[in-house]
Design a protein around this motif. Structure first.
Motif, PDB file in Angstrom:
ATOM      1  N   GLU A 206       0.837  -1.204   0.000  1.00 38.30           N
ATOM      2  CA  GLU A 206       0.000   0.000   0.000  1.00 38.30           C
ATOM      3  C   GLU A 206       0.872   1.256   0.000  1.00 38.30           C
ATOM      4  OE1 GLU A 206      -3.526   2.117   2.684  1.00 38.30           O
ATOM      5  OE2 GLU A 206      -2.725   0.168   3.253  1.00 38.30           O
ATOM      6  N   MET A 207       1.928   1.253   0.805  1.00 37.38           N
ATOM      7  CA  MET A 207       2.844   2.400   0.835  1.00 37.38           C
ATOM      8  C   MET A 207       3.440   2.649  -0.532  1.00 37.38           C
ATOM      9  SD  MET A 207       6.354   2.943   0.637  1.00 37.38           S
ATOM     10  CE  MET A 207       7.039   1.373   1.149  1.00 37.38           C
ATOM     11  N   GLN A 208       3.861   1.566  -1.193  1.00 36.49           N
ATOM     12  CA  GLN A 208       4.476   1.724  -2.502  1.00 36.49           C
ATOM     13  C   GLN A 208       3.463   2.237  -3.525  1.00 36.49           C
ATOM     14  OE1 GLN A 208       5.554  -1.475  -5.488  1.00 36.49           O
ATOM     15  NE2 GLN A 208       7.561  -1.184  -4.543  1.00 36.49           N
ATOM     16  N   ALA A 209       2.243   1.729  -3.463  1.00 35.67           N
ATOM     17  CA  ALA A 209       1.210   2.171  -4.403  1.00 35.67           C
ATOM     18  C   ALA A 209       0.944   3.663  -4.262  1.00 35.67           C
ATOM     19  CB  ALA A 209      -0.078   1.378  -4.177  1.00 35.67           C
ATOM     20  N   VAL A 210       0.916   4.150  -3.040  1.00 36.89           N
ATOM     21  CA  VAL A 210       0.718   5.584  -2.805  1.00 36.89           C
ATOM     22  C   VAL A 210       1.890   6.377  -3.389  1.00 36.89           C
ATOM     23  CG1 VAL A 210       0.592   7.364  -1.030  1.00 36.89           C
ATOM     24  CG2 VAL A 210      -0.721   5.255  -0.770  1.00 36.89           C
ATOM     25  N   ALA A 211       3.109   5.878  -3.170  1.00 32.88           N
ATOM     26  CA  ALA A 211       4.300   6.577  -3.675  1.00 32.88           C
ATOM     27  C   ALA A 211       4.309   6.644  -5.200  1.00 32.88           C
ATOM     28  CB  ALA A 211       5.562   5.884  -3.168  1.00 32.88           C
ATOM     29  N   LEU A 212       3.815   5.587  -5.843  1.00 35.52           N
ATOM     30  CA  LEU A 212       3.847   5.527  -7.303  1.00 35.52           C
ATOM     31  C   LEU A 212       2.640   6.194  -7.957  1.00 35.52           C
ATOM     32  CD1 LEU A 212       5.068   1.845  -7.799  1.00 35.52           C
ATOM     33  CD2 LEU A 212       6.412   3.943  -8.061  1.00 35.52           C
ATOM     34  N   ALA A 213       1.631   6.526  -7.160  1.00 32.29           N
ATOM     35  CA  ALA A 213       0.425   7.138  -7.707  1.00 32.29           C
ATOM     36  C   ALA A 213       0.782   8.459  -8.390  1.00 32.29           C
ATOM     37  CB  ALA A 213      -0.589   7.375  -6.594  1.00 32.29           C
ATOM     38  N   GLY A 214       0.306   8.643  -9.571  1.00 30.71           N
ATOM     39  CA  GLY A 214       0.559   9.875 -10.306  1.00 30.71           C
ATOM     40  C   GLY A 214       1.797   9.849 -11.170  1.00 30.71           C
ATOM     41  N   LEU A 215       2.635   8.819 -11.009  1.00 29.17           N
ATOM     42  CA  LEU A 215       3.859   8.753 -11.802  1.00 29.17           C
ATOM     43  C   LEU A 215       3.541   8.628 -13.289  1.00 29.17           C
ATOM     44  CD1 LEU A 215       6.901   8.749 -11.025  1.00 29.17           C
ATOM     45  CD2 LEU A 215       6.865   6.272 -11.327  1.00 29.17           C
ATOM     46  N   ALA A 216       2.489   7.902 -13.598  1.00 32.84           N
ATOM     47  CA  ALA A 216       2.117   7.691 -15.003  1.00 32.84           C
ATOM     48  C   ALA A 216       1.675   8.977 -15.686  1.00 32.84           C
ATOM     49  CB  ALA A 216       1.007   6.644 -15.095  1.00 32.84           C
ATOM     50  N   VAL A 217       1.204   9.952 -14.893  1.00 29.65           N
ATOM     51  CA  VAL A 217       0.784  11.227 -15.478  1.00 29.65           C
ATOM     52  C   VAL A 217       1.986  11.980 -16.028  1.00 29.65           C
ATOM     53  CG1 VAL A 217      -0.274  13.464 -14.995  1.00 29.65           C
ATOM     54  CG2 VAL A 217      -1.217  11.386 -13.958  1.00 29.65           C
ATOM     55  N   ASP A 218       3.074  11.980 -15.269  1.00 28.88           N
ATOM     56  CA  ASP A 218       4.284  12.696 -15.690  1.00 28.88           C
ATOM     57  C   ASP A 218       5.139  11.887 -16.664  1.00 28.88           C
ATOM     58  OD1 ASP A 218       3.619  14.859 -14.049  1.00 28.88           O
ATOM     59  OD2 ASP A 218       4.594  13.952 -12.313  1.00 28.88           O
ATOM     60  N   PHE A 219       5.041  10.563 -16.562  1.00 29.24           N
ATOM     61  CA  PHE A 219       5.856   9.697 -17.424  1.00 29.24           C
ATOM     62  C   PHE A 219       4.952   8.639 -18.054  1.00 29.24           C
ATOM     63  CE2 PHE A 219       8.386  11.216 -13.826  1.00 29.24           C
ATOM     64  CZ  PHE A 219       9.430  11.875 -14.483  1.00 29.24           C
ATOM     65  N   PRO A 220       4.112   9.017 -18.999  1.00 27.97           N
ATOM     66  CA  PRO A 220       3.097   8.094 -19.538  1.00 27.97           C
ATOM     67  C   PRO A 220       3.686   6.886 -20.256  1.00 27.97           C
ATOM     68  CG  PRO A 220       3.216  10.116 -20.840  1.00 27.97           C
ATOM     69  CD  PRO A 220       4.029  10.354 -19.608  1.00 27.97           C
ATOM     70  N   ASP A 221       4.905   6.987 -20.778  1.00 28.73           N
ATOM     71  CA  ASP A 221       5.491   5.877 -21.522  1.00 28.73           C
ATOM     72  C   ASP A 221       6.402   4.995 -20.668  1.00 28.73           C
ATOM     73  OD1 ASP A 221       4.273   6.781 -23.895  1.00 28.73           O
ATOM     74  OD2 ASP A 221       5.922   8.188 -24.249  1.00 28.73           O
ATOM     75  N   LEU A 222       6.547   5.336 -19.401  1.00 28.32           N
ATOM     76  CA  LEU A 222       7.464   4.614 -18.525  1.00 28.32           C
ATOM     77  C   LEU A 222       6.854   3.297 -18.055  1.00 28.32           C
ATOM     78  CD1 LEU A 222      10.182   4.689 -16.981  1.00 28.32           C
ATOM     79  CD2 LEU A 222       8.965   5.829 -15.112  1.00 28.32           C
ATOM     80  N   VAL A 223       7.591   2.216 -18.249  1.00 28.22           N
ATOM     81  CA  VAL A 223       7.167   0.902 -17.764  1.00 28.22           C
ATOM     82  C   VAL A 223       7.710   0.717 -16.350  1.00 28.22           C
ATOM     83  CG1 VAL A 223       7.321  -1.590 -18.100  1.00 28.22           C
ATOM     84  CG2 VAL A 223       7.130  -0.064 -20.081  1.00 28.22           C
ATOM     85  N   VAL A 224       6.815   0.470 -15.402  1.00 29.83           N
ATOM     86  CA  VAL A 224       7.204   0.353 -13.995  1.00 29.83           C
ATOM     87  C   VAL A 224       6.905  -1.053 -13.483  1.00 29.83           C
ATOM     88  CG1 VAL A 224       6.897   1.244 -11.658  1.00 29.83           C
ATOM     89  CG2 VAL A 224       6.738   2.804 -13.618  1.00 29.83           C
ATOM     90  N   GLU A 225       7.930  -1.697 -12.946  1.00 25.65           N
ATOM     91  CA  GLU A 225       7.762  -2.992 -12.291  1.00 25.65           C
ATOM     92  C   GLU A 225       7.770  -2.770 -10.791  1.00 25.65           C
ATOM     93  OE1 GLU A 225      10.034  -7.292 -11.575  1.00 25.65           O
ATOM     94  OE2 GLU A 225      10.945  -5.747 -12.861  1.00 25.65           O
ATOM     95  N   ARG A 226       6.797  -3.344 -10.110  1.00 26.67           N
ATOM     96  CA  ARG A 226       6.690  -3.172  -8.658  1.00 26.67           C
ATOM     97  C   ARG A 226       7.211  -4.419  -7.950  1.00 26.67           C
ATOM     98  NH1 ARG A 226       1.079   0.177  -7.549  1.00 26.67           N
ATOM     99  NH2 ARG A 226       1.174   1.485  -9.421  1.00 26.67           N
ATOM    100  N   VAL A 227       8.129  -4.199  -7.024  1.00 31.27           N
ATOM    101  CA  VAL A 227       8.699  -5.298  -6.252  1.00 31.27           C
ATOM    102  C   VAL A 227       8.537  -4.983  -4.770  1.00 31.27           C
ATOM    103  CG1 VAL A 227      10.800  -6.565  -5.671  1.00 31.27           C
ATOM    104  CG2 VAL A 227      10.378  -5.871  -8.048  1.00 31.27           C
ATOM    105  N   VAL A 228       7.867  -5.861  -4.043  1.00 31.37           N
ATOM    106  CA  VAL A 228       7.736  -5.743  -2.590  1.00 31.37           C
ATOM    107  C   VAL A 228       8.172  -7.070  -1.991  1.00 31.37           C
ATOM    108  CG1 VAL A 228       6.194  -5.367  -0.636  1.00 31.37           C
ATOM    109  CG2 VAL A 228       5.854  -4.077  -2.764  1.00 31.37           C
ATOM    110  N   GLU A 229       9.230  -7.034  -1.196  1.00 28.11           N
ATOM    111  CA  GLU A 229       9.800  -8.273  -0.673  1.00 28.11           C
ATOM    112  C   GLU A 229      10.120  -8.153   0.806  1.00 28.11           C
ATOM    113  OE1 GLU A 229      13.238  -9.675  -2.695  1.00 28.11           O
ATOM    114  OE2 GLU A 229      12.317  -9.652  -4.691  1.00 28.11           O
ATOM    115  N   ARG A 230      10.096  -9.280   1.454  1.00 29.32           N
ATOM    116  CA  ARG A 230      10.613  -9.383   2.811  1.00 29.32           C
ATOM    117  C   ARG A 230      12.129  -9.571   2.725  1.00 29.32           C
ATOM    118  NH1 ARG A 230       9.271 -14.330   7.104  1.00 29.32           N
ATOM    119  NH2 ARG A 230      11.026 -13.914   8.528  1.00 29.32           N
ATOM    120  N   GLY A 231      12.861  -8.898   3.576  1.00 29.35           N
ATOM    121  CA  GLY A 231      14.310  -9.033   3.563  1.00 29.35           C
ATOM    122  C   GLY A 231      14.984  -7.836   4.193  1.00 29.35           C
TER     123      GLY A 231
END
Length: 281
Positions: A206-231
């Motif tokens: 959820e934290m990461q989703a909030v941080a990434l929200a709106g990124l597509a507006v400024d960078f519409p062609d950017l491909v973003v992979e989301r990684v959330v891991e324990r470690g």
């Protein structure tokens, strides 16, 4: 407006890689928008009797080195200036008026000797601009930009920097968020409750989703992979960066203490470089 990329040069072989990286970075920018400054600092000046002649020779030799490194920059059509001066590279605010400060690291990866010492870490901690650390390893064939995100304002700056670099390079962006369970004594919790682990994963997602929200507006062609891991963050980021062109981490302020303490995660990432790594505040 012309932005300056300052490359801090030493006599180490990795200086060639650092200059080459700066040239590639400048070439990818709009023509005429960036210049490169090669800076080398002659340290150890004490003001002792007879030192002036030694210092003069050292500065002259350093200027010769800088001019040699400047040749491929000029050949690439990029404006370049050279500056050699006495002092302490950690104390001299090389990036005060720069868009980017580039330094080399002699660290050559796991099994190739000791990790980089505190000198480069202190430079990164004290600089006013983003600092890019170039390791002495071959990076041909790598792709993508990796950025660590932890929900802090600093990591927001790192995310924006990483997104701009990935978009400029035409590369994908991998956003990495890592959660670590509470530490317990060896005779304490042997097994974590599944509900606790699931909630930690969900909260970090959820934290990461909030941080990434709106990124597509400024960078519409950017491909973003989301990684959330324990470690542990530095290990996960370092592992993901092993095949990346660039890794980006955030760090905090630059007061007197910051010149010695970069921050545990960013410091550990720099100590065991697996790729070209940018430190952003």
């Amino acid at each position: 407006m012309v932005d300056s990329i300052v490359v801090a040069v030493t006599g180490a072989p990795v200086a060639v890689r650092a200059v080459r990286w700066a040239v590639q970075r400048a070439q990818a920018a709009p023509p005429g928008s960036q210049r490169i400054e090669l800076l080398s600092v002659v340290g150890g000046v004490l003001g002792t009797v007879g030192e002036a002649a030694v210092l003069e020779q050292a500065v002259a030799a350093t200027e010769t080195l800088l001019e040699r490194l400047a040749e491929p920059v000029r050949d690439a059509g990029i404006p370049v200036v050279c500056r050699a001066e006495p002092g302490d590279i950690v104390s001299i605010d090389a990036g005060a008026q720069a868009a980017l400060l580039v330094i080399g690291s002699d660290y050559r990866g796991p099994g190739a000797g000791p990790a980089r010492g505190a000198h480069g870490i202190r430079i990164a901690a004290g600089a006013a601009c983003p600092v890019v650390v170039v390791p002495d390893v071959e990076l041909v064939g790598r792709s993508g930009v990796v950025v660590g995100i932890d929900g802090s304002p600093v990591s927001e700056h790192a995310l924006r920097f990483a997104a701009r670099e990935a978009d400029r390079l035409g590369e994908s962006l991998t956003a990495v968020s890592v959660w670590t369970p509470l530490e317990a004594p060896r005779n304490g919790l042997a097994v974590y409750p599944e509900m606790y682990l699931a909630n930690m994963q969900a909260a970090t997602e959820e934290m990461q989703a909030v941080a990434l929200a709106g990124l597509a507006v400024d960078f519409p062609d950017l491909v973003v992979e989301r990684v959330v891991e324990r470690g542990y963050p530095s290990r996960v980021i370092g592992s993901r960066a092993m095949t990346a062109r660039l890794a980006v981490v955030g760090t905090h302020g630059r007061d007197a203490l910051a010149r010695f303490l970069l921050g545990s995660i960013s410091q550990e990432v720099l100590s065991r470089l697996t790729s070209v790594t940018a430190v952003v505040r």
